[in-house]
Write a protein that holds these residues in place. Structure first.
Motif, PDB file in Angstrom:
ATOM      1  N   THR A 152      -7.072  -0.662  -0.096  1.00 20.84           N
ATOM      2  CA  THR A 152      -5.482  -0.020   0.858  1.00 20.84           C
ATOM      3  C   THR A 152      -5.939   0.568   2.139  1.00 20.84           C
ATOM      4  N   HIS A 178      -0.268  -5.951  -8.436  1.00 16.62           N
ATOM      5  CA  HIS A 178      -0.682  -7.763  -7.573  1.00 16.62           C
ATOM      6  C   HIS A 178      -2.464  -7.891  -8.255  1.00 16.62           C
ATOM      7  N   ASP A 182       0.602  -1.293   1.754  1.00 16.59           N
ATOM      8  CA  ASP A 182       2.147  -0.273   1.213  1.00 16.59           C
ATOM      9  C   ASP A 182       3.255  -0.543   2.318  1.00 16.59           C
ATOM     10  N   SER A 236       4.514  -2.300  -7.164  1.00 17.48           N
ATOM     11  CA  SER A 236       2.976  -1.952  -6.275  1.00 17.48           C
ATOM     12  C   SER A 236       2.271  -2.462  -7.634  1.00 17.48           C
ATOM     13  N   LYS A 252      11.448  -1.439  -1.250  1.00 15.47           N
ATOM     14  CA  LYS A 252      11.301  -0.417  -0.318  1.00 15.47           C
ATOM     15  C   LYS A 252      11.381  -0.048   1.288  1.00 15.47           C
ATOM     16  N   VAL A 290      -4.882  -4.376   1.163  1.00 12.90           N
ATOM     17  CA  VAL A 290      -3.557  -3.852   0.336  1.00 12.90           C
ATOM     18  C   VAL A 290      -2.571  -3.267   2.016  1.00 12.90           C
ATOM     19  N   THR A 338       6.436   1.108   1.383  1.00 14.81           N
ATOM     20  CA  THR A 338       7.366   1.949   0.892  1.00 14.81           C
ATOM     21  C   THR A 338       7.775   2.741   2.355  1.00 14.81           C
ATOM     22  N   ASP A 341      -4.169   2.654   5.459  1.00 12.52           N
ATOM     23  CA  ASP A 341      -2.422   3.256   5.706  1.00 12.52           C
ATOM     24  C   ASP A 341      -2.149   2.330   6.841  1.00 12.52           C
ATOM     25  N   ILE A 349       1.072  -7.567   0.802  1.00 16.44           N
ATOM     26  CA  ILE A 349       2.216  -6.183   0.496  1.00 16.44           C
ATOM     27  C   ILE A 349       2.429  -5.998  -0.913  1.00 16.44           C
ATOM     28  N   ILE A 350       2.576  -4.481  -0.948  1.00 16.78           N
ATOM     29  CA  ILE A 350       3.152  -4.649  -2.346  1.00 16.78           C
ATOM     30  C   ILE A 350       4.527  -3.315  -1.853  1.00 16.78           C
ATOM     31  N   ASN A 351       5.688  -3.364  -2.716  1.00 19.49           N
ATOM     32  CA  ASN A 351       6.415  -2.557  -2.606  1.00 19.49           C
ATOM     33  C   ASN A 351       7.579  -3.282  -1.048  1.00 19.49           C
TER      34      ASN A 351
END
Length: 151
Positions: free
Chosen positions: A144, A135, A24, A133, A66, A22, A26, A146, A61-63
């Motif tokens: 998740t 899924h 993020d 956010s 943004k 995952v 944002t 970074d 890919i979430i958000n």
């Protein structure tokens, strides 16, 4: 010297260990994020990377709503499509693509960073993009990561 320990290991479909990841999006820049996602899809961060095999991870890919673009690229950047008919060249901007859905924009950008062959089309199917956010892939137990820690 033991020469057997120096053999190059070539991954195949049976020996590949695919994971679910995952990411993020944002406040991430679209192009830099997409380049790292393309490397994850391709499997280039893995030690047993093989160029002709799908050894990459499944990326969620979430958000995606943004994500940012620097400068005036939301309106000034032009993506061209050609239908194949005379006068069939269509122009779209990232702002128009994201209105149709975040997945369209991310698929367009990441597709350009993958190989232009059957393998690239197969790798693009391992990309899942969601605006919020949430899924529906909780059953796959994705981890998740970074994205800023990757090169």
């Amino acid at each position: 010297m033991d020469t057997l320990s120096y053999k190059t290991i070539s991954a195949n479909k049976a020996t590949v260990q695919k994971e679910w990841v995952v990411v993020d999006a944002t406040d991430q820049v679209l192009g830099r994020l997409s380049a790292k996602v393309a490397k994850l899809l391709r499997g280039k961060y893995k030690p047993n990377y093989t160029p002709h095999v799908d050894c990459g991870d499944n990326v969620i890919i979430i958000n995606a709503d943004k994500v940012i673009l620097t400068g005036n690229k939301w309106t000034d950047r032009v993506y061209l499509n050609f239908t194949g008919y005379p006068g069939g060249q269509k122009k779209t901007s990232p702002a128009e693509l994201i209105k149709k859905g975040e997945a369209k924009l991310f698929n367009r950008v990441v597709k350009g960073m993958l190989p232009k062959n059957k393998l690239g089309a197969q790798l693009l199917r391992n990309l899942y993009v969601y605006a919020g956010s949430e899924h529906p892939h909780a059953a796959q137990q994705p981890k998740t990561i970074d994205i800023n820690s990757l090169k």
